[in-house]
Scaffold this active site. Structure first.
Site, PDB file in Angstrom:
ATOM      1  N   ASP A 199       0.795  -1.224   0.000  1.00 15.90           N
ATOM      2  CA  ASP A 199       0.000   0.000   0.000  1.00 15.90           C
ATOM      3  C   ASP A 199       0.826   1.272   0.000  1.00 15.90           C
ATOM      4  OD1 ASP A 199      -2.442  -1.304  -0.138  1.00 15.90           O
ATOM      5  OD2 ASP A 199      -2.562  -1.553   2.019  1.00 15.90           O
ATOM      6  N   TYR A 210     -10.127  -1.259   1.609  1.00 15.56           N
ATOM      7  CA  TYR A 210      -9.907  -1.386   3.049  1.00 15.56           C
ATOM      8  C   TYR A 210      -9.658  -0.035   3.697  1.00 15.56           C
ATOM      9  CZ  TYR A 210      -9.948  -6.297   4.344  1.00 15.56           C
ATOM     10  OH  TYR A 210     -10.355  -7.566   4.665  1.00 15.56           O
TER      11      TYR A 210
END
Length: 654
Positions: free
Chosen positions: A274, A359
């Protein structure tokens, strides 16, 4: 651009190094004010023989938009198939990227998964079964091409072949209907509230805030620290002090990894790193009363990426003092003498939340009155899904008519540069074992008694504990200086994690995430080992620019400046209760930094919140018992600020 270390101790890497730069990371410290007179490029990420290859660059918002245009142009090659399988073009479709982008170094080809885009809801759990592999390596968009197409368990050369095979009745079709509002099981909209529905509990400070914020510097009781947000790696803290003594020089998130499994290509290849997306970039405005207590202090942050000018994320940090709901310590004495002593567990929380595609990660840094620091992360948001096929249950649970909740593991890596009584520390492993001894007063009997085992870990290899291996229950950063009882002053690292298996080292891309091999690894601090990974590892994991495993090279770590690299995570096998979104309950992991013989006694004994009374005293007296004062202090509701939320303004996406 940052240059001179704001804490006056070390030089740090950034894209530009200046001779003297004023900083605001640590307000209150003087720093010289002058313009930079020289600069030079810092290429510490470069290998000896090469620098960053262009194909490893992160995908920009512009590139994502161009890929979307390319994919939807290509969909015109299969009009009959799309009309009958997915009600397209009436059905609104959208794409979801995967990563990494290929199978070997030099590739830049990405599987894009198509979902039904349900307005105001989570499209991530509405796959239509179609996935497209796009080669977007060329700088000339006319050179882009579809390399493969996947539909419902079968692979096709391109969309034209899929269309032909469909017309020839060679395609196993599963018809997906458009989702109607009443059938949207992914919606987060609550049911209508009855007029008499009571509001939830509200936290507030009856006598005002007990912490102060000056720029990026926080002071709370004995604690003080500076904080900031890296656009790639997210929240980071510097110069964490208890009283006048520094405990931590740097505490920073390094990476968040999600490794997926599926019988569909988009799911089986995905290893999201990420940091390449921008953990800080996607830390948006926090919602009062939900993301943080309503009366928390909210802090704006600017970031500069893919733009000629800085952008503002309002209220992307929050700071609040929080009643943790369990006493920090207490004792009710009903033997010998009668008394009660206790201390409510009020702690300071610094929080940010990053939304990374589907998420949401809640990043917390918690400061307790006893000198402990807790670092934790909770995961929420939508699961990422694959189209359900007959083989799907080997990779997760079916959670919808066409939806497989795909199994995956989360793993987060932190850098913890502890400075216990300065920069000369050693690492001590303390644990227990049973020893068998004869009973002194009855030699014919034996007893097994626990005994402490202790050893200094002298080399980096000794201090690298595998993710799924055994580690000492007590792992300390120690100094040669002693507390008043003759013990080395120390801080303990205590990890709370239930991570899944790490990617096998046999994988060609494992080197790029080799920090994930270890739950804790302690290395000698080096300027050229500033981060455990980099944003370029995502798109060329087969030839990564930063290989954390290379940091562990048998150097001596006794009485040295040390850094701990800590990995925490959990295995997630999605289930029905993850619809519409995963809850934070049970999905939190982290670690503690706890004093161990650092003080002579628990420093919270000096807390003004302590309560103590005996039978001969009136416990309801405000002057004796601060808890008795609360009904008076909280007799009036607080004057709350107006609710506001501006994060949708000027919001753009890939």
């Amino acid at each position: 651009m940052e240059g001179f270390d704001p804490l006056g101790r070390r030089w740090r890497w950034f894209s530009l190094e200046a001779s003297r730069i004023q900083t605001s990371l640590n307000p209150g410290r003087s720093s010289p004010k002058s313009e930079a007179t020289t600069h030079r490029d810092i290429k510490f990420l470069c290998k000896v023989s090469k620098c960053m290859p262009y194909h490893s660059r992160p995908v920009t918002e512009k590139e994502y938009r161009d890929i979307d245009l390319f994919i939807f142009r290509e969909l015109s090659e299969a009009p009959t198939f799309l009309k009958e399988c997915c009600e397209y073009p009436e059905m609104n479709l959208t794409t979801l990227t995967t990563a990494p982008r290929g199978l070997e170094s030099g590739d830049r080809a990405t599987w894009f998964v198509l979902f039904q885009n349900v307005f105001g809801s989570g499209y991530f759990i509405y796959p239509v079964g179609l996935e497209i592999l796009v080669d977007h390596s060329g700088l000339d968009l006319s050179q882009w091409k579809v390399k493969s197409v996947f539909y419902n368990g079968q692979y096709y050369q391109d969309l034209a072949q899929l269309e032909k095979d469909y017309k020839d009745r060679l395609v196993k079709e599963v018809r997906v209907k458009r989702i109607q509002p009443e059938g949207d099981f992914a919606s987060m909209k609550p049911p209508p509230l009855p007029p008499s529905a009571p509001a939830g509990p509200l936290q507030f400070e009856p006598q005002g805030k007990r912490y102060s914020l000056t720029g990026s510097h926080v002071a709370y009781q004995s604690w003080s620290f500076a904080f900031g947000m890296n656009v790639n790696t997210g929240p980071r803290l510097f110069d964490i002090r208890f009283g006048t003594e520094r405990i931590v020089y740097e505490l920073s998130l390094q990476e968040a990894l999600a490794t997926y499994g599926s019988d569909c290509p988009g799911g089986m290849v995905t290893r999201y790193m990420d940091g390449s997306l921008g953990i800080g970039k996607f830390s948006f405005e926090l919602v009062k009363g939900v993301d943080c207590p309503y009366t928390a202090t909210y802090v704006d942050r600017h970031y500069l990426i893919e733009s000629n000018a800085p952008k503002l994320h309002k209220n992307s940090f929050c700071i609040f003092e929080h009643d943790m709901g369990v006493p920090l310590r207490r004792h009710f004495s009903n033997m010998g003498s009668f008394y009660y002593g206790g201390l409510a567990n009020s702690a300071l929380v610094l929080r940010a939340i990053s939304t990374l595609i589907n998420y949401d990660y809640v990043w917390d840094f918690v400061f307790y009155q006893n000198g402990a620091i807790e670092v934790k992360v909770h995961a929420t948001g939508y699961i990422s899904s694959s189209f359900f096929t007959g083989k799907g249950k080997a990779y997760g649970n079916r959670v919808g008519e066409h939806t497989l909740g795909t199994m995956h593991s989360h793993l987060m890596n932190y850098k913890v540069d502890l400075d216990v009584e300065g920069t000369k520390n050693s690492l001590v492993a303390l644990d227990m074992a049973f020893e068998t001894v004869q009973v002194p007063w009855s030699p014919k009997h034996q007893i097994q008694r626990p005994v402490l085992t202790s050893r200094v870990l002298d080399k980096e290899e000794e201090a690298a504990f595998l993710l799924d291996g055994k580690a000492p229950r007590y792992l300390h950063f120690t100094t040669s200086k002693e507390n008043q009882w003759g013990h080395q002053r120390s801080y303990r690292i205590q990890v709370v994690s239930f991570a899944g298996e790490h990617l096998p080292e046999a994988s060609t891309m494992e080197k790029s995430i080799s920090w994930g091999r270890y739950k804790v690894a302690v290395t000698k601090r080096k300027e050229e080992e500033m981060t455990s990974t980099c944003i370029y590892n995502q798109n060329d994991p087969w030839d990564p620019l930063v290989v954390f495993a290379d940091f562990i090279d048998n150097e001596t770590i006794s009485n040295e400046d040390l850094v701990a690299w800590i990995s925490v995570g959990f295995l997630h096998v999605p289930h029905a209760e993850d619809i519409p979104t995963t809850t934070t309950v049970g999905n939190g992991v982290g670690f503690f930094l706890r004093p161990y013989n650092y003080f002579g006694v628990d420093p919270s004994v000096k807390s003004m919140d302590s309560v103590y009374f005996t039978p001969g005293q009136d416990a309801e007296t405000c002057g004796l018992n601060r808890a008795a004062c609360l009904p008076k202090a909280a007799s009036c509701s607080p004057r709350l600020p107006r609710f506001a939320f501006t994060a949708f303004q000027n919001l753009t996406g890939p």
